[in-house]
Design a protein around this motif. Structure first.
Motif, PDB file in Angstrom:
ATOM      1  N   ALA A  41      -2.630  -1.308   7.301  1.00 39.96           N
ATOM      2  CA  ALA A  41      -3.508  -2.312   7.884  1.00 39.96           C
ATOM      3  C   ALA A  41      -4.048  -3.236   6.801  1.00 39.96           C
ATOM      4  CB  ALA A  41      -4.658  -1.640   8.620  1.00 39.96           C
ATOM      5  N   LEU A  42      -3.932  -2.816   5.552  1.00 39.70           N
ATOM      6  CA  LEU A  42      -4.386  -3.646   4.447  1.00 39.70           C
ATOM      7  C   LEU A  42      -3.322  -4.675   4.103  1.00 39.70           C
ATOM      8  CD1 LEU A  42      -5.799  -0.915   2.070  1.00 39.70           C
ATOM      9  CD2 LEU A  42      -7.073  -2.432   3.529  1.00 39.70           C
ATOM     10  N   LYS A  43      -3.754  -5.862   3.789  1.00 42.26           N
ATOM     11  CA  LYS A  43      -2.831  -6.908   3.365  1.00 42.26           C
ATOM     12  C   LYS A  43      -2.772  -6.883   1.831  1.00 42.26           C
ATOM     13  CE  LYS A  43      -2.198  -8.275   7.498  1.00 42.26           C
ATOM     14  NZ  LYS A  43      -1.105  -7.715   8.210  1.00 42.26           N
ATOM     15  N   LEU A  44      -1.666  -6.362   1.303  1.00 43.45           N
ATOM     16  CA  LEU A  44      -1.489  -6.275  -0.138  1.00 43.45           C
ATOM     17  C   LEU A  44      -0.466  -7.291  -0.595  1.00 43.45           C
ATOM     18  CD1 LEU A  44      -1.263  -2.423  -0.735  1.00 43.45           C
ATOM     19  CD2 LEU A  44      -3.224  -3.894  -1.029  1.00 43.45           C
ATOM     20  N   VAL A  45      -0.707  -7.869  -1.753  1.00 38.92           N
ATOM     21  CA  VAL A  45       0.282  -8.704  -2.409  1.00 38.92           C
ATOM     22  C   VAL A  45       0.798  -7.878  -3.569  1.00 38.92           C
ATOM     23  CG1 VAL A  45       0.673 -10.860  -3.621  1.00 38.92           C
ATOM     24  CG2 VAL A  45      -1.000 -10.776  -1.771  1.00 38.92           C
ATOM     25  N   LEU A  46       2.003  -7.301  -3.394  1.00 41.39           N
ATOM     26  CA  LEU A  46       2.550  -6.419  -4.423  1.00 41.39           C
ATOM     27  C   LEU A  46       3.080  -7.227  -5.593  1.00 41.39           C
ATOM     28  CD1 LEU A  46       4.453  -3.874  -2.169  1.00 41.39           C
ATOM     29  CD2 LEU A  46       2.279  -3.552  -3.314  1.00 41.39           C
ATOM     30  N   LEU A  64      -2.909   3.787  -1.912  1.00 36.87           N
ATOM     31  CA  LEU A  64      -3.096   2.340  -1.881  1.00 36.87           C
ATOM     32  C   LEU A  64      -4.325   1.960  -2.688  1.00 36.87           C
ATOM     33  CD1 LEU A  64      -2.549   2.247   1.874  1.00 36.87           C
ATOM     34  CD2 LEU A  64      -1.328   0.704   0.405  1.00 36.87           C
ATOM     35  N   VAL A  65      -4.212   0.868  -3.435  1.00 36.58           N
ATOM     36  CA  VAL A  65      -5.356   0.315  -4.148  1.00 36.58           C
ATOM     37  C   VAL A  65      -5.423  -1.157  -3.752  1.00 36.58           C
ATOM     38  CG1 VAL A  65      -6.486   0.008  -6.369  1.00 36.58           C
ATOM     39  CG2 VAL A  65      -4.867   1.874  -6.070  1.00 36.58           C
ATOM     40  N   ASP A  66      -6.535  -1.570  -3.111  1.00 31.80           N
ATOM     41  CA  ASP A  66      -6.616  -2.959  -2.674  1.00 31.80           C
ATOM     42  C   ASP A  66      -7.138  -3.845  -3.791  1.00 31.80           C
ATOM     43  OD1 ASP A  66      -9.309  -2.432  -2.711  1.00 31.80           O
ATOM     44  OD2 ASP A  66      -9.671  -2.930  -0.613  1.00 31.80           O
ATOM     45  N   ALA A  67      -7.304  -5.133  -3.498  1.00 29.87           N
ATOM     46  CA  ALA A  67      -7.686  -6.112  -4.518  1.00 29.87           C
ATOM     47  C   ALA A  67      -9.084  -5.861  -5.081  1.00 29.87           C
ATOM     48  CB  ALA A  67      -7.611  -7.518  -3.938  1.00 29.87           C
ATOM     49  N   GLY A  69     -10.255  -2.847  -5.650  1.00 31.17           N
ATOM     50  CA  GLY A  69     -10.223  -1.585  -6.378  1.00 31.17           C
ATOM     51  C   GLY A  69     -10.568  -0.380  -5.530  1.00 31.17           C
ATOM     52  N   ARG A  70     -10.575  -0.520  -4.192  1.00 29.58           N
ATOM     53  CA  ARG A  70     -10.833   0.612  -3.311  1.00 29.58           C
ATOM     54  C   ARG A  70      -9.553   1.418  -3.138  1.00 29.58           C
ATOM     55  NH1 ARG A  70     -13.300  -2.453   1.714  1.00 29.58           N
ATOM     56  NH2 ARG A  70     -11.313  -3.462   1.333  1.00 29.58           N
ATOM     57  N   PHE A  71      -9.696   2.742  -3.009  1.00 30.34           N
ATOM     58  CA  PHE A  71      -8.554   3.641  -2.894  1.00 30.34           C
ATOM     59  C   PHE A  71      -8.379   4.101  -1.450  1.00 30.34           C
ATOM     60  CE2 PHE A  71     -10.198   4.296  -7.220  1.00 30.34           C
ATOM     61  CZ  PHE A  71      -9.071   3.935  -7.939  1.00 30.34           C
ATOM     62  N   PHE A  72      -7.111   4.216  -1.026  1.00 32.96           N
ATOM     63  CA  PHE A  72      -6.763   4.733   0.287  1.00 32.96           C
ATOM     64  C   PHE A  72      -5.648   5.746   0.106  1.00 32.96           C
ATOM     65  CE2 PHE A  72      -8.563   0.609   0.968  1.00 32.96           C
ATOM     66  CZ  PHE A  72      -9.289   0.722   2.138  1.00 32.96           C
ATOM     67  N   ILE A  73      -5.829   6.947   0.654  1.00 35.74           N
ATOM     68  CA  ILE A  73      -4.796   7.977   0.632  1.00 35.74           C
ATOM     69  C   ILE A  73      -4.247   8.032   2.049  1.00 35.74           C
ATOM     70  CG2 ILE A  73      -4.246  10.375   0.093  1.00 35.74           C
ATOM     71  CD1 ILE A  73      -5.423   8.743  -2.249  1.00 35.74           C
ATOM     72  N   GLY A  74      -3.009   7.578   2.230  1.00 37.05           N
ATOM     73  CA  GLY A  74      -2.467   7.435   3.576  1.00 37.05           C
ATOM     74  C   GLY A  74      -3.245   6.338   4.277  1.00 37.05           C
ATOM     75  N   ASN A  75      -3.942   6.658   5.352  1.00 41.30           N
ATOM     76  CA  ASN A  75      -4.756   5.684   6.076  1.00 41.30           C
ATOM     77  C   ASN A  75      -6.253   5.910   5.882  1.00 41.30           C
ATOM     78  OD1 ASN A  75      -2.493   4.451   7.171  1.00 41.30           O
ATOM     79  ND2 ASN A  75      -2.445   5.858   8.904  1.00 41.30           N
ATOM     80  N   LEU A 104       2.609   4.563  -5.396  1.00 44.57           N
ATOM     81  CA  LEU A 104       1.357   3.872  -5.702  1.00 44.57           C
ATOM     82  C   LEU A 104       1.536   2.413  -5.330  1.00 44.57           C
ATOM     83  CD1 LEU A 104      -1.481   3.899  -6.932  1.00 44.57           C
ATOM     84  CD2 LEU A 104      -0.435   3.511  -9.152  1.00 44.57           C
ATOM     85  N   ARG A 105       0.801   1.971  -4.312  1.00 50.62           N
ATOM     86  CA  ARG A 105       0.880   0.582  -3.841  1.00 50.62           C
ATOM     87  C   ARG A 105      -0.427  -0.094  -4.234  1.00 50.62           C
ATOM     88  NH1 ARG A 105       4.522  -0.584   0.494  1.00 50.62           N
ATOM     89  NH2 ARG A 105       3.028  -2.179   1.083  1.00 50.62           N
ATOM     90  N   ALA A 106      -0.364  -0.924  -5.256  1.00 52.41           N
ATOM     91  CA  ALA A 106      -1.559  -1.617  -5.725  1.00 52.41           C
ATOM     92  C   ALA A 106      -1.360  -3.114  -5.552  1.00 52.41           C
ATOM     93  CB  ALA A 106      -1.819  -1.285  -7.192  1.00 52.41           C
ATOM     94  N   ASP A 107      -2.398  -3.774  -5.105  1.00 51.13           N
ATOM     95  CA  ASP A 107      -2.365  -5.220  -4.954  1.00 51.13           C
ATOM     96  C   ASP A 107      -2.168  -5.857  -6.331  1.00 51.13           C
ATOM     97  OD1 ASP A 107      -3.571  -8.026  -4.678  1.00 51.13           O
ATOM     98  OD2 ASP A 107      -3.593  -7.307  -2.604  1.00 51.13           O
ATOM     99  N   ALA A 108      -1.502  -7.000  -6.371  1.00 50.13           N
ATOM    100  CA  ALA A 108      -1.256  -7.676  -7.653  1.00 50.13           C
ATOM    101  C   ALA A 108      -2.561  -8.129  -8.296  1.00 50.13           C
ATOM    102  CB  ALA A 108      -0.324  -8.871  -7.444  1.00 50.13           C
ATOM    103  N   ARG A 109      -3.606  -8.310  -7.511  1.00 50.79           N
ATOM    104  CA  ARG A 109      -4.899  -8.755  -8.033  1.00 50.79           C
ATOM    105  C   ARG A 109      -5.839  -7.597  -8.322  1.00 50.79           C
ATOM    106  NH1 ARG A 109      -4.714 -12.300  -2.875  1.00 50.79           N
ATOM    107  NH2 ARG A 109      -4.860 -10.161  -2.198  1.00 50.79           N
ATOM    108  N   THR A 110      -5.360  -6.369  -8.203  1.00 51.95           N
ATOM    109  CA  THR A 110      -6.180  -5.183  -8.441  1.00 51.95           C
ATOM    110  C   THR A 110      -6.558  -5.095  -9.917  1.00 51.95           C
ATOM    111  OG1 THR A 110      -5.065  -3.988  -6.689  1.00 51.95           O
ATOM    112  CG2 THR A 110      -6.202  -2.660  -8.302  1.00 51.95           C
TER     113      THR A 110
END
Length: 140
Positions: A41-46, A64-67, A69-75, A104-110
């Protein structure tokens, strides 16, 4: 000579009950057989990469690490951003399986520190199969 008996001929009618049953069965069949895409559900720019991955990781654990810096494990979101809380959340989801692949899916702006924190928590727990998700490089 034709004599009328006084009866009105029966009008043909369409029985809608059986039609509704058939449509209902089709709807149930389509809902049950539909495959749902497990997108975040998060919009990531990889980040982009030129390398192509051929390996199929199977059922990986996704971090998941969003822009911001918040962490998500699965959902599920990890409420605190420290290594201890992240390790607890990963251990809860992964259980005792340390051979499971991790993506590890981290946003490019993380912020870089958030990515290093996630990698540190995974390393401390004993995960060795870590992949960093990227997108193919855009061709001009």
């Amino acid at each position: 000579m034709r004599l009328s008996s006084g009866k009105v001929p029966d009008e043909p009618e369409i029985n809608l009950v059986s039609l509704i049953d058939v449509v209902f069965c089709l709807i149930i069949f389509l809902v049950v057989t539909t495959t749902f895409d497990h997108r975040s559900a998060l919009k990531l720019v990889l980040p982009e990469s030129q390398a192509v991955s051929d390996a199929d990781p199977g059922d990986p654990l996704t971090v998941l690490v969003d822009a911001e810096g918040r962490f998500f494990i699965g959902n599920n979101e990890v409420l605190k951003r420290d290594v201890g809380s992240l390790k607890e959340a990963i251990a809860r989801v992964a259980g005792d399986d340390r051979t499971r692949p991790v993506v590890l899916r981290a946003d490019a702006r993380t912020p870089h520190q958030s990515v290093v924190t996630a990698m540190d928590a995974l390393g401390q727990l004993g995960f060795t199969r870590l992949s960093i998700a990227t997108t193919p490089e855009a061709k001009p």
